[in-house]
Design an enzyme around this catalytic site. Structure first.
Site, PDB file in Angstrom:
ATOM      1  CB  SER A  88      -3.175   4.776   5.484  1.00  0.00           C
ATOM      2  OG  SER A  88      -2.111   4.093   6.105  1.00  0.00           O
ATOM      3  CG  ASP A 113      -2.204  -0.779   0.947  1.00  0.00           C
ATOM      4  OD1 ASP A 113      -2.180  -1.645   0.061  1.00  0.00           O
ATOM      5  OD2 ASP A 113      -3.210  -0.533   1.634  1.00  0.00           O
ATOM      6  CB  CYS A 115       4.855   0.031   7.883  1.00  0.00           C
ATOM      7  SG  CYS A 115       5.330   0.102   6.136  1.00  0.00           S
ATOM      8  CB  CYS A 154       1.541  -6.096   3.412  1.00  0.00           C
ATOM      9  SG  CYS A 154       3.283  -5.804   3.831  1.00  0.00           S
ATOM     10  CG  ASP A 155      -1.775  -2.470   4.429  1.00  0.00           C
ATOM     11  OD1 ASP A 155      -0.778  -2.865   5.036  1.00  0.00           O
ATOM     12  OD2 ASP A 155      -2.077  -1.271   4.331  1.00  0.00           O
ATOM     13  CE  LYS A 156      -6.329  -2.782   1.833  1.00  0.00           C
ATOM     14  NZ  LYS A 156      -5.063  -2.210   2.283  1.00  0.00           N
ATOM     15  CD  GLU A 212      -4.797   2.250   2.925  1.00  0.00           C
ATOM     16  OE1 GLU A 212      -5.098   1.303   3.664  1.00  0.00           O
ATOM     17  OE2 GLU A 212      -3.620   2.637   2.764  1.00  0.00           O
TER      18      GLU A 212
END
Length: 562
Positions: free
Chosen positions: A468, A78, A191, A119-121, A442
């Protein structure tokens, strides 16, 4: 075993021939076949090291009598996709992750799966498919990145985006910005703050889908490889004991996860993803439940971007288990539920303790008496909107401002960079929802620039897109229904007054019902922004943010509301 469909009997001799061509020995095919889903690639910092995690998982599987078979899926970063056309693909990639894994597992008849994520998704996509396939399954993340350091202060990617705002405002030089970029991300891992990736990896623990430590053991720690080996061994135990996902993802598991979410101060995106995972289990996550859980659950941690602690600090202080033990002590979660350890939450928490009460506060001395997230309702968001209230300044908890309306993120960022947004404004960014975006981008760019300019306690931002996990300030997203579906956010005009009341869970457009009806009658459905390819198909099929932005919500008709 499921795998006998492709390994046993004379009729499967052709299948065995193909396995042999891939290098598998006949003795390996007599054992359970365990799918090892590896989302590694060479450029996503959270995934660049996942090959080593996969090798450790495979070692664990072999140690406990299974045959691991590794395959891949995609992973979007992202941070790299932010602020350009690439962000349209981030949320839609969640569905591709889930669907691609379903295809591979069903086509090749694995007995159980280990899902390697970060990570995010990717994490929510893997949770979704684990629920869909309902096999013995464990999630293992690659672990969080360590925080960077600049001028004696810890720094993460959130600080980098805010640094852009500081540069635009003339508060730092371009050379200083570049030096920050060199220091902010010191190595592999997700992150370093409580952004979406780490939020969802902690949610995997809270739901019981991952072993304790999954959300907080640093990527660079040897303990991460030990956890990966234990994951490989444990999936074999789940297979032997016939513990499938439906025995873990029961109704109460989601309420537990929401409580942990509130205590940690997680990303607003957790609500989008938990709703989607619940959907795969046949439940509909009622957003009113979110407020009920938040109102009774204190926020025990103040992690970046809301505070100065990072995921490494949370791990050092006892991690998710320590937070859950505090919640159990106040009867805020159910400790009797089964987890992938093969034991109950209560059993898992016997060795947990808070090691640093400045990072994980006691339930009677929280950072906030309510949880980190809230869902707002009102004439501007009849189906709900989400805010990370734990990262909103006290002066902005109740706020009324003047709307400055933009029909895209790019237009809003241009206005912010030109200095066109003043204190007392409410920036409205619409046609950025799941359908209108498409892909529900985002909005870290505009929020971070506002924060970098020192306006995060003077300006609010409302969107039918997402924020985010690195966002802080009065940033309200997931406004549903979205503008592209004719939701009220489509009818806002420059100069309208908007009222935000976080304690009352309200978001209202201060315009008469008659005027809203007049604007609704004059509104015209916009042309699709993208007219071909995956995003065009996605836009035609996706549901609202309030339903988790899923492509098919029919499963929610099975078991009712949470």
């Amino acid at each position: 075993m499921r795998s006998h469909r492709v390994t046993k009997g004379p009729d499967r001799a052709p299948n065995r021939s193909l396995f042999r061509a891939a290098g598998f020995h006949p003795e390996e095919l007599k054992r359970p076949l365990i799918g090892i889903v590896n989302s590694a690639n060479e450029f996503v910092a959270g995934h660049m090291h996942l090959d080593s995690i996969a090798e450790a998982v495979k070692t664990g599987v072999r140690l406990n009598g299974g045959t691991p078979m590794e395959f891949s899926t995609i992973a979007v970063c992202d941070g790299i996709a932010m602020n350009h056309a690439g962000m349209h693909y981030s949320l839609p990639s969640r569905e591709v992750v889930a669907d691609s894994i379903e295809i591979m597992v069903e086509a090749h008849s694995f007995d159980a799966i280990v899902l390697i994520t970060n990570c995010d998704k990717i994490t929510p996509g893997m949770m979704m498919v684990a629920a869909r396939l309902n096999l013995p399954s464990i999630i293992i993340s690659g672990g969080p990145m360590l925080a960077g350091e600049y001028n004696g202060q810890k720094l993460d990617i959130s600080g980098m985006f805010e640094g852009v705002g500081a540069f635009r405002a003339g508060r730092i030089t371009e050379n200083e910005l570049e030096e920050m970029a060199r220091q902010a991300c010191p190595g592999c891992g997700s992150c370093a703050g409580m952004f979406t990736a780490n939020s969802m990896n902690c949610m995997a623990e809270a739901l019981g889908l991952a072993l304790p430590g999954n959300g907080t053991i640093p990527a660079v720690s040897a303990d991460r490889l030990q956890l990966a080996k234990e994951t490989g061994m444990q999936v074999m135990e789940l297979l032997q004991k016939e513990i499938s996902v439906d025995k873990i993802l029961v109704r109460e598991a989601f309420e537990n996860a929401l409580a942990v979410d509130m205590a940690l101060g997680c990303s607003t995106n957790t609500l989008l993803h938990l709703t989607a995972v619940a959907n795969e289990c046949g439940f509909k996550l009622d957003l009113n439940l979110v407020n009920k859980v938040s109102d009774r659950t204190p926020q025990l941690c103040l992690l970046s971007p809301a505070g100065t602690d990072f995921i490494e600090d949370l791990g050092r202080a006892g991690g998710v288990p320590a937070v859950m033990k505090e919640l159990v002590s106040a009867n805020l979660i159910n400790p009797d539920l089964l987890t992938v350890t093969g034991k109950s939450i209560a059993d898992n928490l016997k060795v947990a303790e808070v090691l640093d009460p400045t990072v994980i506060r006691r339930v009677d001395e929280p950072y906030r008496p309510q949880g980190g997230l809230a869902v707002l309702f009102g004439n501007l968001a009849p189906d709900g909107a989400v805010v990370k209230q734990g990262a909103v300044a006290s002066s902005m908890q109740q706020f009324e401002g003047t709307a400055k309306v933009f029909n895209s993120e790019e237009d809003a960022v241009e206005a912010i960079n030109k200095g066109s947004i003043s204190a007392g404004s409410i920036v409205v960014i619409r046609y950025e929802g799941p359908r209108g975006g498409p892909g529900m981008r985002e909005m870290l760019g505009p929020t971070a620039v506002l924060a970098g300019m020192g306006l995060d306690e003077k300006v609010a931002l409302i969107t039918d897109g997402r924020f985010s996990g690195a966002t802080r300030g009065a940033s309200i997203g997931h406004v549903s229904p979205e503008a592209a579906s004719g939701g009220p956010i489509a009818y806002i005009e420059d100069g309208d007054r908007i009222s935000i009341d976080l304690p009352a869970h309200r978001l209202d457009l201060k315009v008469s019902d008659q005027e809203i009806d007049r604007r609704r009658a004059a509104w015209q459905h916009p042309e699709p922004k993208i007219k071909k390819g995956y995003l065009n198909r996605y836009a035609r099929l996706v549901s609202s943010a309030g339903s988790g932005a899923v492509l098919d919500d029919t499963a929610t008709k099975g078991k009712g509301d949470l």
